[in-house]
Design an enzyme around this catalytic site. Structure first.
Site, PDB file in Angstrom:
ATOM      1  N   LYS A  86       8.815  35.312  18.289  1.00 36.30           N
ATOM      2  CA  LYS A  86       9.598  36.227  17.813  1.00 36.30           C
ATOM      3  C   LYS A  86       9.774  36.137  16.396  1.00 36.30           C
ATOM      4  CE  LYS A  86      14.670  37.095  18.785  1.00 36.30           C
ATOM      5  NZ  LYS A  86      15.790  36.532  19.628  1.00 36.30           N
ATOM      6  N   SER A 114      17.677  40.113  22.250  1.00 36.74           N
ATOM      7  CA  SER A 114      16.953  40.518  21.103  1.00 36.74           C
ATOM      8  C   SER A 114      15.282  40.119  21.079  1.00 36.74           C
ATOM      9  CB  SER A 114      17.587  39.869  19.744  1.00 36.74           C
ATOM     10  OG  SER A 114      17.604  38.485  19.885  1.00 36.74           O
ATOM     11  N   SER A 127      19.426  36.717  25.203  1.00 37.58           N
ATOM     12  CA  SER A 127      18.251  37.396  24.421  1.00 37.58           C
ATOM     13  C   SER A 127      16.648  37.082  24.846  1.00 37.58           C
ATOM     14  CB  SER A 127      18.440  37.187  22.978  1.00 37.58           C
ATOM     15  OG  SER A 127      19.719  37.858  22.414  1.00 37.58           O
TER      16      SER A 127
END
Length: 530
Positions: A131, A206, A230
């Site tokens: 990420k 996210s 997330s």
């Protein structure tokens, strides 16, 4: 139970009103997206992409396949699918191939045998996606903020460093929502990420880029973070596994935005992957010297656990009710547990869950031990300069001049409504819920709970459904470990799934449940084969 005060009701109404207006503006003023209807990912052709990270590492150690072959297979898949999903924002393919060559050379020269390599480098030669909000040395480190364009990480975040030290080879970084505080991965720096099962739908956020590229078989293991869902929402929407550990064990350092206020009490970094057997070894590596706190070596007998199911949150008026297909699949899980294990799954209800969103919102705004509040969203949006003016950004957006997404602007506007003194009623509800859940779970209890009211929504629809993340967010505030497990595909060919929750530091229970559910319901499915 005491009702919400007029002020609290007004706040909730205001949240919905603001996002309703923003959604209407978005539909009115935004240019139409390219039509993606009917387009789908190509099916997987390389059999290496159907092998777990654990088994790939074993094959590499045994010289049944080279690390270069495995890394090349994933590079080819990313190049094949990323034009569809826009999940990988920056690759490091050349460096990854060089590192894979070094891995193969190391294996050729190793004289201690396979066991030595497995103990010292359990993920040797296996590709890894990260990420983009985590620092990965030499790679962009922006969290989707235009003003951070050009920011490059100079170090590795501890979780990334530990995985690299275990032999994993990073192949690229993946997209996030702007500043990682929204459940659609969209920003004006890297664009919008699509769901591999339906390109017109969101991959979540996210950690949506991670979820998307993993679901598309462009990666086998990845790193995510979770402060309100997330990890779990992207894993749910993309049909993969993910684990949000008990907080305070896995390091949260060197990620952006940084933890302020009391956020470190609620954030958890954890593994995301397509195969359940990769969860435990990844978590053990990511936890580093604190891994013993999880008791991951403890053998789990599912027949000796106590199981509970909570079918919904009791009816928060501003979130969608749980869909029939998600209620049905959770009921099927209950039936299989009872039939396969001979256990009784008890349905329980916690009225306090109706206030999940208010609890999450309240606790996210609390000050730290020194009385410092969390850094404001408007400040983060403006860094490294001055805080943004939300109303001015909204006006700029309406004229096509803002560098920020509507979701980020909406969150900064809602931040203006925040009251400094937390509601005593909401604090009371959280404390009561915490006590009840902790007592129920103990050290041998497991709860089945929905991940979201619906399967993956269409792009931008979360603007009109901003409260649906409460199903995941409440688990963060309770500080419990939770594993997101896929349960096949639903009526529209979209992934189904649920959360498996256990008591604090009982992560090994939910990880064992993930293995059972994968075996029982089939786990991840190739989106190109639909």
């Amino acid at each position: 139970m005491a009702p919400l005060s007029l002020l609290e009701k007004a706040q909730v109404w205001l949240f919905k009103a603001v996002f309703g207006v923003l959604f209407a503006l978005f539909r009115l003023l935004s240019p139409q997206r390219p039509v993606m209807s009917g387009k789908k990912l190509p099916p997987i052709s390389n059999p290496l992409l159907f092998v777990s990270a654990t088994q790939l590492a074993k094959k590499i150690r045994r010289k049944e396949v080279s690390s270069v072959e495995v890394v090349r297979a994933y590079i080819d898949r990313i190049q094949e699918v990323n034009p569809f999903v826009n999940a990988v924002t920056k690759d490091r393919f050349d460096a990854a191939l060089q590192e894979a060559t070094q891995v193969d050379k190391l294996i050729e020269e190793e004289t201690g045998g396979e066991e030595v390599l497995e103990d010292r480098l359990p993920l040797l030669g296996v590709p890894l996606s990260v990420k983009e909000s985590f620092a990965l040395q030499g790679m962009p480190y922006t969290s989707g903020v235009v003003s951070r364009r050009g920011v490059v990480a100079t170090v590795d975040a501890p979780v990334v460093a530990l995985l690299k030290r275990a032999g994993a080879i990073p192949i690229g970084v993946t997209n996030t929502s702007e500043l990682c505080m929204w459940f659609e991965s969209h920003n004006h720096l890297h664009g919008i990420t699509n769901n591999p099962y339906d390109l017109e739908r969101i991959p979540g956020g996210s950690s949506g880029g991670e979820g998307s590229i993993l679901g598309a078989a462009g990666s086998v293991i990845g790193v995510g973070s979770d402060i309100g869902g997330s990890i779990r929402m992207p894993c749910f929407f993309n049909g993969i596994f993910g684990h949000k550990p008990t907080p305070g064990v896995v390091s949260w350092e060197n990620q952006y935005p940084p933890c302020t206020g009391r956020h470190q009490e609620y954030i958890s970094n954890g593994p995301m992957c397509r195969y359940a057997e990769d969860l435990l070894p990844m978590l053990e590596i990511m936890a580093g010297p604190k891994a013993h706190m999880f008791s991951l070596d403890t053998k789990v007998d599912l027949k000796k656990l106590r199981f509970f199911t909570i079918p919904h949150d009791g009816g928060f008026p501003l979130s969608y009710p749980i869909s029939k297909e998600l209620m049905d699949i959770q009921r099927k899980v209950v039936e299989r547990l009872e039939a396969d294990l001979g256990v009784q799954v008890q349905e329980v209800c916690f009225p306090e869950l109706r206030y999940s969103f208010q609890i999450w919102n309240t606790y996210m705004g609390l000050t730290d031990k020194e009385g410092k509040p969390p850094q404001s969203f408007a400040e983060l949006m403006g860094e490294p300069g001055r805080p943004v003016w939300p109303l001015w950004e909204l006006l700029k957006w309406m004229m096509g001049k803002s560098e920020h997404t509507m979701a980020a602007i909406g969150l900064s506007l809602l931040e203006m409504t925040h009251v400094s003194k937390p509601s005593p009623f909401i604090i009371q509800q959280k404390e009561k819920l915490q006590k009840e859940v902790d007592e129920l779970l103990g050290t041998d209890g497991v709860i089945l709970y929905p991940s979201h009211p619906r399967v993956a929504p269409k792009h931008h629809h979360p603007l009109f459904r901003p409260f649906d993340f409460a199903y995941t967010g409440i688990i963060n505030i309770l500080g419990l470990p939770v594993t997101q497990c896929p349960l096949g595909l639903g009526e529209e060919g979209l992934p189904l799934g649920l959360q498996v929750v256990a008591g604090k530091l009982q992560d090994h229970l939910t990880l064992e449940m993930a293995l059972y559910l994968e075996k029982t319901f089939g786990g991840w499915r190739d989106p190109g084969a639909n």
